[in-house]
Motif scaffolding. Structure first.
Motif, PDB file in Angstrom:
ATOM      1  N   ASP A  64       0.945  -1.589   0.381  1.00 38.36           N
ATOM      2  CA  ASP A  64      -0.111  -0.123   0.210  1.00 38.36           C
ATOM      3  C   ASP A  64       0.778   1.701  -0.172  1.00 38.36           C
ATOM      4  O   ASP A  64       0.355   2.128  -0.687  1.00 38.36           O
ATOM      5  N   SER A  65       1.846   0.954   0.160  1.00 41.48           N
ATOM      6  CA  SER A  65       2.642   2.533   0.494  1.00 41.48           C
ATOM      7  C   SER A  65       4.248   2.308  -0.006  1.00 41.48           C
ATOM      8  O   SER A  65       5.232   0.586  -0.134  1.00 41.48           O
ATOM      9  N   VAL A  66       4.862   3.342  -0.460  1.00 35.80           N
ATOM     10  CA  VAL A  66       6.510   2.808  -0.956  1.00 35.80           C
ATOM     11  C   VAL A  66       7.079   2.716  -0.273  1.00 35.80           C
ATOM     12  O   VAL A  66       7.161   3.622   1.186  1.00 35.80           O
ATOM     13  N   ARG A  67       7.867   2.049  -0.157  1.00 29.87           N
ATOM     14  CA  ARG A  67       9.170   1.279   1.050  1.00 29.87           C
ATOM     15  C   ARG A  67      10.950   2.308   0.577  1.00 29.87           C
ATOM     16  O   ARG A  67      10.515   2.361  -0.520  1.00 29.87           O
ATOM     17  N   TYR A  68      10.822   2.379   2.030  1.00 27.22           N
ATOM     18  CA  TYR A  68      12.955   2.898   1.710  1.00 27.22           C
ATOM     19  C   TYR A  68      13.972   1.880   1.389  1.00 27.22           C
ATOM     20  O   TYR A  68      14.042   0.582   2.637  1.00 27.22           O
ATOM     21  N   ASP A  69      15.071   1.224   1.279  1.00 32.38           N
ATOM     22  CA  ASP A  69      16.278   0.542   1.639  1.00 32.38           C
ATOM     23  C   ASP A  69      17.495   1.555   1.369  1.00 32.38           C
ATOM     24  O   ASP A  69      17.319   1.845   0.570  1.00 32.38           O
ATOM     25  N   ALA A  70      18.172   1.419   2.642  1.00 33.68           N
ATOM     26  CA  ALA A  70      19.425   1.937   2.485  1.00 33.68           C
ATOM     27  C   ALA A  70      21.086   1.190   1.906  1.00 33.68           C
ATOM     28  O   ALA A  70      22.071   1.410   1.558  1.00 33.68           O
ATOM     29  N   PHE A  71      20.150  -0.270   1.755  1.00 34.49           N
ATOM     30  CA  PHE A  71      21.201  -1.111   0.965  1.00 34.49           C
ATOM     31  C   PHE A  71      21.386  -0.841   0.008  1.00 34.49           C
ATOM     32  O   PHE A  71      20.408  -1.832  -0.802  1.00 34.49           O
ATOM     33  N   LEU A  72      22.459  -0.309  -0.472  1.00 32.56           N
ATOM     34  CA  LEU A  72      22.452  -0.330  -2.057  1.00 32.56           C
ATOM     35  C   LEU A  72      23.127  -1.044  -2.874  1.00 32.56           C
ATOM     36  O   LEU A  72      23.392  -1.163  -3.832  1.00 32.56           O
ATOM     37  N   ASP A  73      23.729  -1.876  -2.313  1.00 32.50           N
ATOM     38  CA  ASP A  73      24.755  -3.393  -2.937  1.00 32.50           C
ATOM     39  C   ASP A  73      23.636  -4.122  -3.704  1.00 32.50           C
ATOM     40  O   ASP A  73      22.226  -4.194  -2.949  1.00 32.50           O
ATOM     41  N   ASP A  74      23.814  -4.406  -4.752  1.00 30.99           N
ATOM     42  CA  ASP A  74      23.234  -5.520  -5.985  1.00 30.99           C
ATOM     43  C   ASP A  74      22.631  -6.650  -4.887  1.00 30.99           C
ATOM     44  O   ASP A  74      23.056  -7.664  -4.044  1.00 30.99           O
ATOM     45  N   HIS A  75      21.195  -6.435  -4.970  1.00 28.52           N
ATOM     46  CA  HIS A  75      20.260  -7.947  -4.226  1.00 28.52           C
ATOM     47  C   HIS A  75      18.643  -7.761  -4.371  1.00 28.52           C
ATOM     48  O   HIS A  75      18.703  -7.046  -5.847  1.00 28.52           O
ATOM     49  N   SER A  76      18.338  -8.970  -4.153  1.00 28.38           N
ATOM     50  CA  SER A  76      16.968  -8.633  -4.740  1.00 28.38           C
ATOM     51  C   SER A  76      16.300  -9.425  -3.368  1.00 28.38           C
ATOM     52  O   SER A  76      16.959  -8.664  -2.043  1.00 28.38           O
ATOM     53  N   HIS A  77      14.562  -9.469  -3.504  1.00 32.07           N
ATOM     54  CA  HIS A  77      13.778  -9.165  -2.557  1.00 32.07           C
ATOM     55  C   HIS A  77      12.873  -9.942  -2.797  1.00 32.07           C
ATOM     56  O   HIS A  77      12.207 -10.428  -3.678  1.00 32.07           O
ATOM     57  N   LEU A  78      12.676 -10.351  -1.259  1.00 30.60           N
ATOM     58  CA  LEU A  78      12.095 -11.463  -1.009  1.00 30.60           C
ATOM     59  C   LEU A  78      10.463 -10.976   0.042  1.00 30.60           C
ATOM     60  O   LEU A  78      10.716 -10.461   0.720  1.00 30.60           O
ATOM     61  N   LEU A  79       9.376 -11.051  -0.816  1.00 27.65           N
ATOM     62  CA  LEU A  79       7.790 -10.581  -0.450  1.00 27.65           C
ATOM     63  C   LEU A  79       7.093 -11.888   0.386  1.00 27.65           C
ATOM     64  O   LEU A  79       7.082 -12.836   0.367  1.00 27.65           O
ATOM     65  N   CYS A  80       6.863 -11.851   1.964  1.00 33.13           N
ATOM     66  CA  CYS A  80       6.383 -12.575   2.843  1.00 33.13           C
ATOM     67  C   CYS A  80       4.204 -11.930   2.094  1.00 33.13           C
ATOM     68  O   CYS A  80       4.155 -11.097   2.510  1.00 33.13           O
ATOM     69  N   SER A  81       3.640 -12.836   1.796  1.00 29.60           N
ATOM     70  CA  SER A  81       2.492 -12.565   0.819  1.00 29.60           C
ATOM     71  C   SER A  81       1.696 -12.073   2.002  1.00 29.60           C
ATOM     72  O   SER A  81       0.808 -11.883   2.362  1.00 29.60           O
ATOM     73  N   ASP A  82       2.231 -12.901   3.332  1.00 32.15           N
ATOM     74  CA  ASP A  82       0.595 -13.266   4.421  1.00 32.15           C
ATOM     75  C   ASP A  82       1.338 -11.778   5.501  1.00 32.15           C
ATOM     76  O   ASP A  82       0.236 -11.465   5.482  1.00 32.15           O
ATOM     77  N   CYS A  83       2.522 -11.528   5.815  1.00 26.61           N
ATOM     78  CA  CYS A  83       2.323 -10.410   6.742  1.00 26.61           C
ATOM     79  C   CYS A  83       3.122  -8.929   6.179  1.00 26.61           C
ATOM     80  O   CYS A  83       3.236  -8.177   7.047  1.00 26.61           O
ATOM     81  N   VAL A 113      12.290  -9.379  -7.228  1.00 24.78           N
ATOM     82  CA  VAL A 113      11.228  -9.893  -5.848  1.00 24.78           C
ATOM     83  C   VAL A 113      10.406 -11.188  -6.065  1.00 24.78           C
ATOM     84  O   VAL A 113       9.478 -10.804  -7.079  1.00 24.78           O
ATOM     85  N   VAL A 114      10.401 -11.864  -5.219  1.00 22.20           N
ATOM     86  CA  VAL A 114       9.558 -13.368  -5.375  1.00 22.20           C
ATOM     87  C   VAL A 114       8.621 -13.060  -4.125  1.00 22.20           C
ATOM     88  O   VAL A 114       9.385 -13.002  -2.741  1.00 22.20           O
ATOM     89  N   SER A 115       7.764 -13.082  -4.510  1.00 17.38           N
ATOM     90  CA  SER A 115       6.335 -13.818  -3.478  1.00 17.38           C
ATOM     91  C   SER A 115       6.270 -14.753  -2.745  1.00 17.38           C
ATOM     92  O   SER A 115       7.259 -16.047  -3.853  1.00 17.38           O
ATOM     93  N   GLY A 116       5.548 -14.872  -1.960  1.00 14.10           N
ATOM     94  CA  GLY A 116       5.569 -16.636  -1.081  1.00 14.10           C
ATOM     95  C   GLY A 116       5.579 -16.305   0.548  1.00 14.10           C
ATOM     96  O   GLY A 116       5.476 -14.832   0.774  1.00 14.10           O
ATOM     97  N   THR A 117       5.405 -16.587   1.580  1.00 16.09           N
ATOM     98  CA  THR A 117       5.522 -17.223   2.301  1.00 16.09           C
ATOM     99  C   THR A 117       6.991 -17.237   3.670  1.00 16.09           C
ATOM    100  O   THR A 117       7.292 -18.278   3.562  1.00 16.09           O
ATOM    101  N   CYS A 118       7.083 -16.107   3.999  1.00 15.40           N
ATOM    102  CA  CYS A 118       8.703 -16.057   5.313  1.00 15.40           C
ATOM    103  C   CYS A 118       8.437 -17.828   6.213  1.00 15.40           C
ATOM    104  O   CYS A 118       7.116 -18.009   6.055  1.00 15.40           O
TER     105      CYS A 118
END
Length: 123
Positions: A64-83, A113-118
């Motif tokens: 619902d909102s934009v998020r901010y990330d100060a870790f600038l090294d090349d990386h990907s994200h895992l998004l928990c669709s539950d929490c 970004v990979v969606s799933g469950t943590c």
């Protein structure tokens, strides 16, 4: 680039210490007790300044909102669709066989970004 103001430095340092990819509201809640008379508008504008000056990344991840990330090294994200938790992981790569030009597209940046469950929600 101008030197960071006291508020921008406070916000930047707060982001560097976090791993939760906070929203502007979360950053505001975190820093408002540490600075005299800081407003939400100041936090939001400071975050946009930090993004514009490539000091933090702005993430538009199924949220619902934009998020901010100060870790600038090349990386990907895992998004928990539950929490809604967003986790940093080593960079995931797309197939080297992807024909971007054939798709009529010029790539500037890849953010996977990979969606799933943590593990907390999965158990």
């Amino acid at each position: 680039m101008k030197a960071l103001t006291k508020h921008r430095e406070l916000i930047f340092n707060d982001l560097k210490e976090r791993k939760d990819h906070p929203t502007a509201k979360m950053v505001f809640e975190s820093v408002r007790g540490k600075a005299d008379k800081i407003s939400f508008a100041t936090v939001y504008n400071s975050l946009e300044y930090l993004v514009e000056h490539k000091m933090v990344n702005k993430l538009n991840i199924e949220s619902d909102s934009v998020r901010y990330d100060a870790f600038l090294d090349d990386h990907s994200h895992l998004l928990c669709s539950d929490c809604g938790k967003i986790l940093d992981v080593p960079p995931l790569k797309l197939s080297a066989d992807t024909d971007w030009q054939g798709l009529g597209f010029q790539v500037k940046h890849v953010d996977i970004v990979v969606s799933g469950t943590c593990s907390s929600c999965h158990s």
